[in-house]
Design a protein around this motif. Structure first.
Motif, PDB file in Angstrom:
ATOM      1  N   GLU A  43       0.834  -1.208   0.000  1.00 49.73           N
ATOM      2  CA  GLU A  43       0.000   0.000   0.000  1.00 49.73           C
ATOM      3  C   GLU A  43       0.864   1.250   0.000  1.00 49.73           C
ATOM      4  O   GLU A  43       0.574   2.214  -0.718  1.00 49.73           O
ATOM      5  CB  GLU A  43      -0.913   0.009   1.232  1.00 49.73           C
ATOM      6  N   GLU A  44       1.905   1.238   0.815  1.00 51.00           N
ATOM      7  CA  GLU A  44       2.781   2.409   0.905  1.00 51.00           C
ATOM      8  C   GLU A  44       3.499   2.670  -0.410  1.00 51.00           C
ATOM      9  O   GLU A  44       3.626   3.824  -0.851  1.00 51.00           O
ATOM     10  CB  GLU A  44       3.808   2.218   2.030  1.00 51.00           C
ATOM     11  N   GLN A  45       3.966   1.613  -1.058  1.00 54.63           N
ATOM     12  CA  GLN A  45       4.653   1.771  -2.341  1.00 54.63           C
ATOM     13  C   GLN A  45       3.700   2.272  -3.418  1.00 54.63           C
ATOM     14  O   GLN A  45       4.058   3.139  -4.221  1.00 54.63           O
ATOM     15  CB  GLN A  45       5.284   0.446  -2.757  1.00 54.63           C
ATOM     16  N   LEU A  46       2.483   1.738  -3.440  1.00 53.74           N
ATOM     17  CA  LEU A  46       1.493   2.190  -4.430  1.00 53.74           C
ATOM     18  C   LEU A  46       1.093   3.631  -4.171  1.00 53.74           C
ATOM     19  O   LEU A  46       0.940   4.422  -5.110  1.00 53.74           O
ATOM     20  CB  LEU A  46       0.265   1.277  -4.378  1.00 53.74           C
ATOM     21  N   ALA A  47       0.921   3.981  -2.914  1.00 53.85           N
ATOM     22  CA  ALA A  47       0.574   5.363  -2.573  1.00 53.85           C
ATOM     23  C   ALA A  47       1.665   6.317  -3.051  1.00 53.85           C
ATOM     24  O   ALA A  47       1.382   7.395  -3.598  1.00 53.85           O
ATOM     25  CB  ALA A  47       0.357   5.499  -1.067  1.00 53.85           C
ATOM     26  N   GLY A  48       2.926   5.941  -2.858  1.00 50.99           N
ATOM     27  CA  GLY A  48       4.026   6.769  -3.341  1.00 50.99           C
ATOM     28  C   GLY A  48       4.067   6.845  -4.853  1.00 50.99           C
ATOM     29  O   GLY A  48       4.360   7.904  -5.431  1.00 50.99           O
ATOM     30  N   HIS A  49       3.762   5.735  -5.514  1.00 54.46           N
ATOM     31  CA  HIS A  49       3.751   5.697  -6.977  1.00 54.46           C
ATOM     32  C   HIS A  49       2.719   6.664  -7.543  1.00 54.46           C
ATOM     33  O   HIS A  49       2.988   7.385  -8.517  1.00 54.46           O
ATOM     34  CB  HIS A  49       3.461   4.273  -7.452  1.00 54.46           C
ATOM     35  N   THR A  56      -6.158   6.898   0.908  1.00 56.69           N
ATOM     36  CA  THR A  56      -6.742   6.947  -0.438  1.00 56.69           C
ATOM     37  C   THR A  56      -6.431   5.670  -1.204  1.00 56.69           C
ATOM     38  O   THR A  56      -7.295   5.107  -1.886  1.00 56.69           O
ATOM     39  CB  THR A  56      -6.207   8.167  -1.203  1.00 56.69           C
ATOM     40  N   MET A  57      -5.198   5.213  -1.086  1.00 56.99           N
ATOM     41  CA  MET A  57      -4.795   3.990  -1.783  1.00 56.99           C
ATOM     42  C   MET A  57      -5.579   2.798  -1.276  1.00 56.99           C
ATOM     43  O   MET A  57      -5.995   1.930  -2.040  1.00 56.99           O
ATOM     44  CB  MET A  57      -3.296   3.774  -1.570  1.00 56.99           C
ATOM     45  N   ARG A  58      -5.815   2.767   0.022  1.00 61.13           N
ATOM     46  CA  ARG A  58      -6.570   1.662   0.622  1.00 61.13           C
ATOM     47  C   ARG A  58      -8.004   1.636   0.075  1.00 61.13           C
ATOM     48  O   ARG A  58      -8.563   0.568  -0.194  1.00 61.13           O
ATOM     49  CB  ARG A  58      -6.562   1.823   2.139  1.00 61.13           C
ATOM     50  N   GLN A  59      -8.600   2.813  -0.102  1.00 60.41           N
ATOM     51  CA  GLN A  59      -9.951   2.891  -0.642  1.00 60.41           C
ATOM     52  C   GLN A  59      -9.985   2.423  -2.100  1.00 60.41           C
ATOM     53  O   GLN A  59     -10.922   1.737  -2.527  1.00 60.41           O
ATOM     54  CB  GLN A  59     -10.479   4.324  -0.539  1.00 60.41           C
ATOM     55  N   ALA A  60      -8.951   2.790  -2.854  1.00 63.69           N
ATOM     56  CA  ALA A  60      -8.878   2.355  -4.255  1.00 63.69           C
ATOM     57  C   ALA A  60      -8.731   0.835  -4.348  1.00 63.69           C
ATOM     58  O   ALA A  60      -9.376   0.179  -5.181  1.00 63.69           O
ATOM     59  CB  ALA A  60      -7.705   3.045  -4.946  1.00 63.69           C
TER      60      ALA A  60
END
Length: 249
Positions: A43-49, A56-60
């Motif tokens: 999640e953290e890596q995707l959020a940074g990407h 927000t990433m978790r909701q996506a």
């Protein structure tokens, strides 16, 4: 273990960020190569990407999990579901990535391509252009092989030399024009209406003659207001639905 690498996206602050991220990631997942890894970054890596918060990433990711495209395992990570059924309804909020996601994830067969006169009903979109590049494809469900829609793309002729036919077997034209050809897309105007299947459409989609289909027309514009592509897609009425959400803010 190597993780799947999603495409990048330029976020539009007028639309919900989780929605844009989910649609971009959905398009990346559905357009992936069979050789790509199934494990997603954290999640953290995707959020940074994507340049968004972890919340927000978790909701996506929850949106994609609810659709069945991914599965999440405590301590193991998040994985793409390789056998998820494609063609689920998609909520359109005005994002180009939503259009890409809508058209992704099905096996595409190129039936024909070449130059063709501009059809009279599309002449207003291609003024002073006598001929366009025409690409005719049949898309099928990857799991069952069942035909789901036929697509005809009428593209400005000067772009044809920059379109790789192998890319069209994997990705929708919108993605090819934007991410491969490098065209700046300003907007896409969609029209969906109910029609009855003509003989050719009925044969290709394997449905009875005059059965209901969804007739979709998508007009893609560049930053100068020129039409780059007109997509005419016939969807099986028993396999697709369209939901449009209007944001009042």
């Amino acid at each position: 273990m190597t993780s799947f690498a999603p495409d990048s996206i330029v976020l539009n602050r007028k639309l919900p960020l989780w929605y844009q991220v989910s649609q971009s990631l959905r398009a990346s997942i559905l357009g992936r190569s069979p050789r790509d890894p199934l494990r997603l970054p954290t999640e953290e890596q995707l959020a940074g990407h994507y340049g968004v918060s972890v919340l927000t990433m978790r909701q996506a990711l929850k949106e994609l999990e609810d659709e069945g495209l991914i599965t999440r395992h405590r301590r193991r990570g998040t994985f793409i579901e390789p056998h998820a059924r494609r063609g689920a309804p998609v909520r359109l909020l005005g994002s180009v990535d939503a259009i890409v996601a809508q058209q992704s994830g099905m096996k595409a067969e190129l039936l024909d391509h070449g130059t063709a006169p501009v059809p009279s009903e599309l002449a207003e979109y291609f003024p002073q252009v006598p001929e366009v590049a025409l690409y005719h494809r049949l898309r099928c469900d990857e799991k069952t092989g069942e035909p789901t829609n036929r697509a005809r793309n009428y593209v400005r002729p000067e772009l044809a030399g920059r379109i790789d036919l192998d890319d069209l077997a994997r990705w929708p034209m919108t993605k090819v024009l934007r991410d491969v050809v490098g065209m700046d897309i300003s907007r896409i105007t969609d029209t969906v209406e109910a029609r009855l299947a003509d003989p050719e459409t009925a044969r290709l989609l394997e449905v009875p003659l005059l059965s209901p289909i969804l007739h979709y027309t998508g007009i893609t514009y560049d930053l100068e207001g020129r039409v780059l592509d007109v997509a005419v897609i016939h969807y099986r009425g028993d396999r697709f639905s369209f939901t449009v959400t209007l944001d009042a803010t």
